[in-house]
Design a protein around this motif. Structure first.
Motif, PDB file in Angstrom:
ATOM      1  N   UNK A 110      -4.704  16.317  19.811  1.00  0.00           N
ATOM      2  CA  UNK A 110      -5.104  17.600  20.734  1.00  0.00           C
ATOM      3  C   UNK A 110      -4.065  18.623  20.399  1.00  0.00           C
ATOM      4  N   UNK A 111      -3.501  18.829  19.233  1.00  0.00           N
ATOM      5  CA  UNK A 111      -2.518  19.929  18.997  1.00  0.00           C
ATOM      6  C   UNK A 111      -2.991  21.241  18.872  1.00  0.00           C
ATOM      7  N   UNK A 112      -2.387  22.119  19.409  1.00  0.00           N
ATOM      8  CA  UNK A 112      -2.913  23.702  19.262  1.00  0.00           C
ATOM      9  C   UNK A 112      -2.652  24.577  18.165  1.00  0.00           C
ATOM     10  N   UNK A 113      -1.430  23.835  17.709  1.00  0.00           N
ATOM     11  CA  UNK A 113      -0.557  24.449  16.442  1.00  0.00           C
ATOM     12  C   UNK A 113      -0.255  23.368  15.349  1.00  0.00           C
ATOM     13  N   UNK A 114      -0.612  23.600  14.397  1.00  0.00           N
ATOM     14  CA  UNK A 114      -0.017  22.755  13.152  1.00  0.00           C
ATOM     15  C   UNK A 114       0.552  23.304  12.222  1.00  0.00           C
ATOM     16  N   UNK A 115       1.644  22.916  12.154  1.00  0.00           N
ATOM     17  CA  UNK A 115       2.606  23.542  10.839  1.00  0.00           C
ATOM     18  C   UNK A 115       3.216  22.541   9.982  1.00  0.00           C
ATOM     19  N   UNK A 167      11.436  29.585  12.694  1.00  0.00           N
ATOM     20  CA  UNK A 167       9.923  29.170  12.826  1.00  0.00           C
ATOM     21  C   UNK A 167       9.612  29.533  14.129  1.00  0.00           C
ATOM     22  N   UNK A 168       8.475  30.579  14.336  1.00  0.00           N
ATOM     23  CA  UNK A 168       8.146  30.888  15.583  1.00  0.00           C
ATOM     24  C   UNK A 168       6.885  30.076  16.285  1.00  0.00           C
ATOM     25  N   UNK A 169       7.067  29.741  17.277  1.00  0.00           N
ATOM     26  CA  UNK A 169       5.717  29.092  18.153  1.00  0.00           C
ATOM     27  C   UNK A 169       5.671  29.831  19.579  1.00  0.00           C
ATOM     28  N   UNK A 170       4.642  29.643  19.994  1.00  0.00           N
ATOM     29  CA  UNK A 170       4.195  30.242  21.426  1.00  0.00           C
ATOM     30  C   UNK A 170       4.620  29.032  22.366  1.00  0.00           C
ATOM     31  N   UNK A 214      11.219  29.844  26.910  1.00  0.00           N
ATOM     32  CA  UNK A 214      11.254  30.850  25.945  1.00  0.00           C
ATOM     33  C   UNK A 214      12.800  30.937  25.445  1.00  0.00           C
ATOM     34  N   UNK A 215      13.046  31.072  24.093  1.00  0.00           N
ATOM     35  CA  UNK A 215      14.393  30.946  23.767  1.00  0.00           C
ATOM     36  C   UNK A 215      14.484  30.359  22.198  1.00  0.00           C
ATOM     37  N   UNK A 237      11.883  29.409  17.252  1.00  0.00           N
ATOM     38  CA  UNK A 237      12.063  30.547  18.230  1.00  0.00           C
ATOM     39  C   UNK A 237      10.944  30.622  19.172  1.00  0.00           C
ATOM     40  N   UNK A 238      10.834  30.063  20.351  1.00  0.00           N
ATOM     41  CA  UNK A 238       9.873  30.051  21.393  1.00  0.00           C
ATOM     42  C   UNK A 238       9.597  31.297  22.074  1.00  0.00           C
TER      43      UNK A 238
END
Length: 368
Positions: A110-115, A167-170, A214-215, A237-238
């Motif tokens: 159930x991952x929403x982002x896959x990298x 690496x930027x993620x939400x 966030x950070x 980076x979140x």
């Protein structure tokens, strides 16, 4: 017992502020790992105090000077049951919460982002393959200046823990990281996010995290992967969902703008200028800034090298496909035709070398 528990909790809270403790958690999994660490440490302390306290008391209260004689416990069923049952209970107290955490760490569903994260000596290549940023590809390389590394300048705040592309993620999204490697075994590790997984050539393994703060969070490759092992940082980076959407848009625009036309004919000065940047990001660690090479890495000097200044095909094939049994890796999937043409042209016209330029179309023609 309540007083002891409160005291232990207070001690744990105070410990989080100390530099020698684990990094402050920025995800639920990292917080669970931190709590598990404190729980195990407290349990170990209780066992230590109990065992050694009883041992010291027994030595003091039953010493020979008081006339005590050693008791015999040979084949004593009660004693054998005690020293079997108690360790079994202790083992369960350790294993139960640890097993729950390990199982949770392995649940990447159930991952929403896959990298996809590919370890390369000595940098990380990221490809967003699911989610809003699908299609984005970046290469993250150490950005600490060589002057700092070689002791010619003061060390920066994030010495050896800074990269050119984060690496930027939400925030609040479950991010699945697929790890693999292009050469040797690496390991992707961000302690503040509770995420760690080996990156093994020829295999796809995975890990995940869900940041709740966030950070910017920093980690490193934690497998001994060669000469520059300590120069392979990871920076995540979140950001907020809004900032993430903005970043995705910027990256896609930048990718379109940076897409080079391999049929374009470049001038020699243009190629040299472009090649200098490519060389600094990919080649300087082994071949050195002055082109002198590094014998320990089987990296030959580029100054006066006939392979560099000779016929184009040999130079192109070496950069595209690498060289077996050396640290020279294949850059065919990392660099574009223009970048390869530029870096070869830079080497052909630097450190006393003088040769004609190489055009991107020639590199494109040599690709298999």
């Amino acid at each position: 017992m309540l007083v002891c528990a409160l005291a232990a909790a207070a001690a744990c809270g105070a410990a989080q502020a100390l530099e020698w403790n684990l990094q402050p958690a920025a995800s639920p999994m990292a917080a669970e790992i931190h709590d598990l660490h404190e729980y195990v440490m407290i349990l170990c302390t209780v066992i230590f105090v109990g065992v050694f306290g009883f041992m010291f008391y027994a030595c003091y209260a039953h010493r020979k000077s008081k006339g005590h004689k050693a008791a015999q416990f040979h084949e004593n069923t009660t004693v054998e049951l005690i020293w079997t049952v108690i360790p079994a209970i202790i083992l369960v107290l350790f294993a139960w919460p640890v097993t729950k955490s390990v199982i949770a760490q392995k649940d990447t569903s159930a991952a929403e982002v896959t990298i996809k994260a590919t370890g390369i000596q000595w940098k990380w290549a990221y490809e967003y393959i699911k989610g809003e940023g699908e299609g984005i590809q970046i290469v993250s390389t150490l950005s600490t200046p060589r002057d700092q590394i070689e002791g010619r300048a003061p060390k920066g705040e994030h010495y050896l823990l800074e990269v050119d592309h984060d690496l930027v993620v939400p925030i609040g999204k479950k991010v699945r990281i697929l790890t693999t490697a292009a050469d040797v075994v690496h390991a992707w590790w961000i302690p503040a996010l509770g995420s760690k997984q080996d990156a093994i050539p020829g295999f796809i393994r995975d890990t995940w995290f869900k940041a709740n703060k966030i950070g910017t969070y920093r980690g490193q490759c934690v497998e001994l992967c060669g000469k520059e092992h300590g120069f392979m940082p990871i920076v995540v980076r979140v950001v907020s969902p809004e900032d993430y959407s903005k970043w995705v848009g910027e990256q896609k625009k930048a990718m379109l703008a940076a897409a080079d036309d391999p049929t374009k004919t470049w001038t020699l000065p243009e190629l040299i200028a472009r090649g200098e940047k490519v060389y600094a990001a990919n080649c300087v660690a082994c071949h050195q800034a002055n082109g002198s090479g590094l014998a320990a890495m089987k990296a030959p000097a580029l100054a006066g090298n006939r392979l560099v200044t000779g016929a184009h095909p040999a130079s192109i094939d070496t950069v595209l496909n690498g060289r077996p049994n050396t640290a020279m890796q294949a850059f065919g999937k990392q660099l574009s035709d223009t970048e390869i043409a530029a870096v070869i042209t830079y080497a052909r016209n630097n450190w006393g070398n003088k040769a004609n330029e190489l055009q991107p179309a020639e590199v494109k023609a040599r690709r298999k």
